[in-house]
Design a protein around this motif. Structure first.
Motif, PDB file in Angstrom:
ATOM      1  N   VAL A  50      49.453  34.446  27.370  1.00  0.00           N
ATOM      2  CA  VAL A  50      48.291  33.736  27.551  1.00  0.00           C
ATOM      3  C   VAL A  50      47.771  33.722  29.001  1.00  0.00           C
ATOM      4  N   VAL A  51      48.789  33.873  29.991  1.00  0.00           N
ATOM      5  CA  VAL A  51      48.515  34.005  31.099  1.00  0.00           C
ATOM      6  C   VAL A  51      47.566  35.147  31.597  1.00  0.00           C
ATOM      7  N   MET A  52      48.073  36.266  30.899  1.00  0.00           N
ATOM      8  CA  MET A  52      47.257  37.567  31.133  1.00  0.00           C
ATOM      9  C   MET A  52      45.886  37.799  30.513  1.00  0.00           C
ATOM     10  N   VAL A  53      46.071  37.178  29.393  1.00  0.00           N
ATOM     11  CA  VAL A  53      44.665  37.330  28.681  1.00  0.00           C
ATOM     12  C   VAL A  53      43.746  36.360  28.759  1.00  0.00           C
ATOM     13  N   VAL A  54      44.112  35.021  28.923  1.00  0.00           N
ATOM     14  CA  VAL A  54      42.823  34.222  29.230  1.00  0.00           C
ATOM     15  C   VAL A  54      41.891  34.455  30.377  1.00  0.00           C
ATOM     16  N   PRO A  55      42.339  34.887  31.576  1.00  0.00           N
ATOM     17  CA  PRO A  55      41.262  35.210  32.631  1.00  0.00           C
ATOM     18  C   PRO A  55      40.420  36.433  32.004  1.00  0.00           C
ATOM     19  N   ILE A  56      41.049  37.375  31.501  1.00  0.00           N
ATOM     20  CA  ILE A  56      39.984  38.416  30.913  1.00  0.00           C
ATOM     21  C   ILE A  56      39.126  37.981  29.749  1.00  0.00           C
ATOM     22  N   TYR A  57      39.757  36.947  28.990  1.00  0.00           N
ATOM     23  CA  TYR A  57      38.766  36.620  28.142  1.00  0.00           C
ATOM     24  C   TYR A  57      37.466  35.773  28.699  1.00  0.00           C
ATOM     25  N   LEU A  58      38.053  35.106  29.550  1.00  0.00           N
ATOM     26  CA  LEU A  58      36.784  34.221  30.390  1.00  0.00           C
ATOM     27  C   LEU A  58      36.062  35.090  31.093  1.00  0.00           C
ATOM     28  N   LEU A  59      36.380  36.136  31.675  1.00  0.00           N
ATOM     29  CA  LEU A  59      35.359  37.011  32.234  1.00  0.00           C
ATOM     30  C   LEU A  59      34.631  37.715  31.382  1.00  0.00           C
ATOM     31  N   VAL A  60      35.122  38.439  30.302  1.00  0.00           N
ATOM     32  CA  VAL A  60      34.151  39.014  29.222  1.00  0.00           C
ATOM     33  C   VAL A  60      33.319  38.035  28.529  1.00  0.00           C
ATOM     34  N   PRO A 251      29.773  46.058  57.590  1.00  0.00           N
ATOM     35  CA  PRO A 251      28.396  46.294  56.929  1.00  0.00           C
ATOM     36  C   PRO A 251      27.407  47.141  57.543  1.00  0.00           C
ATOM     37  N   SER A 252      27.617  47.438  58.786  1.00  0.00           N
ATOM     38  CA  SER A 252      26.663  48.548  59.534  1.00  0.00           C
ATOM     39  C   SER A 252      27.113  49.965  59.228  1.00  0.00           C
ATOM     40  N   SER A 253      28.167  50.114  58.591  1.00  0.00           N
ATOM     41  CA  SER A 253      28.585  51.581  58.357  1.00  0.00           C
ATOM     42  C   SER A 253      27.448  51.910  57.073  1.00  0.00           C
ATOM     43  N   GLY A 254      27.226  51.028  56.321  1.00  0.00           N
ATOM     44  CA  GLY A 254      26.360  51.412  55.151  1.00  0.00           C
ATOM     45  C   GLY A 254      27.272  51.895  53.847  1.00  0.00           C
ATOM     46  N   HIS A 255      28.627  51.949  53.959  1.00  0.00           N
ATOM     47  CA  HIS A 255      29.571  52.207  52.809  1.00  0.00           C
ATOM     48  C   HIS A 255      30.132  51.095  52.279  1.00  0.00           C
ATOM     49  N   TYR A 256      30.346  51.090  50.914  1.00  0.00           N
ATOM     50  CA  TYR A 256      30.808  49.800  50.170  1.00  0.00           C
ATOM     51  C   TYR A 256      31.687  50.237  49.173  1.00  0.00           C
ATOM     52  N   THR A 257      32.618  49.775  48.998  1.00  0.00           N
ATOM     53  CA  THR A 257      33.411  49.982  47.776  1.00  0.00           C
ATOM     54  C   THR A 257      32.895  48.962  46.596  1.00  0.00           C
ATOM     55  N   VAL A 258      33.987  49.170  45.457  1.00  0.00           N
ATOM     56  CA  VAL A 258      33.283  48.160  44.495  1.00  0.00           C
ATOM     57  C   VAL A 258      33.516  46.910  44.662  1.00  0.00           C
ATOM     58  N   THR A 259      34.804  46.497  45.394  1.00  0.00           N
ATOM     59  CA  THR A 259      35.109  45.084  45.856  1.00  0.00           C
ATOM     60  C   THR A 259      34.106  44.658  46.706  1.00  0.00           C
ATOM     61  N   THR A 260      34.291  45.374  48.041  1.00  0.00           N
ATOM     62  CA  THR A 260      33.203  45.132  49.057  1.00  0.00           C
ATOM     63  C   THR A 260      31.721  44.827  48.515  1.00  0.00           C
ATOM     64  N   ALA A 261      31.363  45.676  47.762  1.00  0.00           N
ATOM     65  CA  ALA A 261      29.865  45.446  47.255  1.00  0.00           C
ATOM     66  C   ALA A 261      29.568  44.239  46.597  1.00  0.00           C
ATOM     67  N   ILE A 262      30.799  43.848  45.773  1.00  0.00           N
ATOM     68  CA  ILE A 262      30.524  42.574  45.073  1.00  0.00           C
ATOM     69  C   ILE A 262      30.752  41.326  46.011  1.00  0.00           C
ATOM     70  N   TYR A 263      31.360  41.569  47.107  1.00  0.00           N
ATOM     71  CA  TYR A 263      31.497  40.440  48.191  1.00  0.00           C
ATOM     72  C   TYR A 263      30.399  40.230  48.543  1.00  0.00           C
ATOM     73  N   VAL A 284      36.051  45.477  37.142  1.00  0.00           N
ATOM     74  CA  VAL A 284      37.163  45.533  36.765  1.00  0.00           C
ATOM     75  C   VAL A 284      37.497  46.359  35.315  1.00  0.00           C
ATOM     76  N   ALA A 285      36.266  46.815  34.727  1.00  0.00           N
ATOM     77  CA  ALA A 285      36.218  47.197  33.469  1.00  0.00           C
ATOM     78  C   ALA A 285      36.637  48.887  33.598  1.00  0.00           C
ATOM     79  N   ILE A 289      40.643  50.169  31.815  1.00  0.00           N
ATOM     80  CA  ILE A 289      40.419  50.706  30.729  1.00  0.00           C
ATOM     81  C   ILE A 289      41.272  52.321  31.026  1.00  0.00           C
ATOM     82  N   PHE A 290      41.283  52.557  32.494  1.00  0.00           N
ATOM     83  CA  PHE A 290      42.109  53.665  32.702  1.00  0.00           C
ATOM     84  C   PHE A 290      43.661  53.421  32.899  1.00  0.00           C
ATOM     85  N   PHE A 291      43.888  52.049  33.131  1.00  0.00           N
ATOM     86  CA  PHE A 291      45.209  51.751  32.849  1.00  0.00           C
ATOM     87  C   PHE A 291      45.715  51.601  31.777  1.00  0.00           C
TER      88      PHE A 291
END
Length: 309
Positions: A50-60, A251-263, A284-285, A289-291
């Protein structure tokens, strides 16, 4: 006649042993069945599920709902009201450049993985094949790096990168990520190489191969399970990393990873849940999927060097 009398006696002697072994097998299987039926075990597994699945369920679920539906009942599944409008806006919006961050993040993952293998492989081979105490101290030194939180050393890293002229550069970020992945990689490689017989090295030496050639042409191909495990763990860690790219790349570097782009994209619109959930799902998708696809390689790689023989 003697042979005919001996055969029943031998058979009679074997029957109790077989019966005793069968009794032990039945007892062992009965104990395993009793353990598998333990209510405490299943209760703990249920709580963990439940602890692992509920957050994923809410996100999807909430990634395809309107703002009002999310606020009214975030756990509901309105089958007739699901919409892909917000997901499409998250993919095409220039402010929420999560898809654009895929490319830079993949580049970062590939560079760190390649450099980590090139450095950790020979180092682990030298440590595993050496019997000197000072070499074992080097292994302990690397193991000490696994107990230091990455956030605790980020400020000293900034000063070091500034002194060598790599502050706010992609090269500095790659160097930091490689250094942070080396301890665990070397630890896993050393444990696996020690399960490979030393006679293979001796045979290669007799054939005229040097240490480097022995490692890269003979030992390294045998390390495939450990290498795959290291690549998977490092890739997931780099993909999910937020602190390092956020601090080491401004931010002046102009490079964003997935996490920093979200932020950067949703920090000013944090109350607009129709922008938060779709972007988080896009982030996170791929790694989930990769994992799921590579989890068997992780388990086999972590256990293959645990037992020697």
């Amino acid at each position: 006649m003697v042979v005919l009398e001996a055969e029943p006696e031998t058979a009679a002697r074997k029957r109790p042993k077989a019966a005793r072994s069968a009794g032990r097998d039945d007892g062992g299987s009965a104990a395993e069945r009793e353990e598998s039926r333990s209510p405490v075990r299943w209760a703990l597994l249920g709580v963990l599920f439940v602890v692992m699945v509920v957050p994923i369920y809410l996100l999807v679920v909430n990634a395809f709902k309107s703002q009002a539906e999310i606020l009214d009942n975030p756990f509901s599944i309105p089958l007739g009201g699901l919409t892909f409008e917000h997901m499409g806006a998250a993919i095409s919006s220039p402010q929420f450049n999560v898809i654009g961050g895929y490319g830079f993040t993949l580049f970062l993952v590939v560079m760190v993985d390649v450099l980590c293998i090139l450095l950790a492989g020979p180092a682990a081979y030298a440590i595993a094949r050496s019997l000197k105490k000072r070499t074992q101290l080097v292994l302990l030194y690397f193991l000490a790096g696994t107990f230091i939180p990455g956030a605790a050393v980020i400020i000293p890293v900034i000063y070091v990168l500034r002194e060598i002229g790599l502050a706010n550069t992609v090269t500095g970020l790659v160097a930091h990520d490689v250094a942070s992945t080396l301890p665990v990689s070397i630890f896993l490689f050393v444990g696996f190489i020690r399960t490979i017989p030393v006679d293979i090295d001796h045979a290669a030496t007799i054939d005229g191969a040097g240490r480097y050639r022995t490692f890269w042409t003979i030992i390294f191909p045998l390390m495939r399970p450990a290498v795959v495990t290291v690549l998977i763990l490092n890739s997931i860690g780099i993909w999910n990393d937020f602190i390092s790219p956020q601090i080491l790349l401004s931010p002046s570097s102009g490079h964003y990873t997935v996490t920093t782009a979200i932020y950067a994209g949703i920090s000013q619109y944090s109350t607009d849940l129709t922008k938060v959930f779709p972007n988080l799902l896009l982030a996170v998708a791929p790694v989930v999927i990769f994992f799921i696809y590579m989890q068997r390689h992780i388990i086999s790689g972590l256990t293959v060097g645990a037992v020697k023989g």
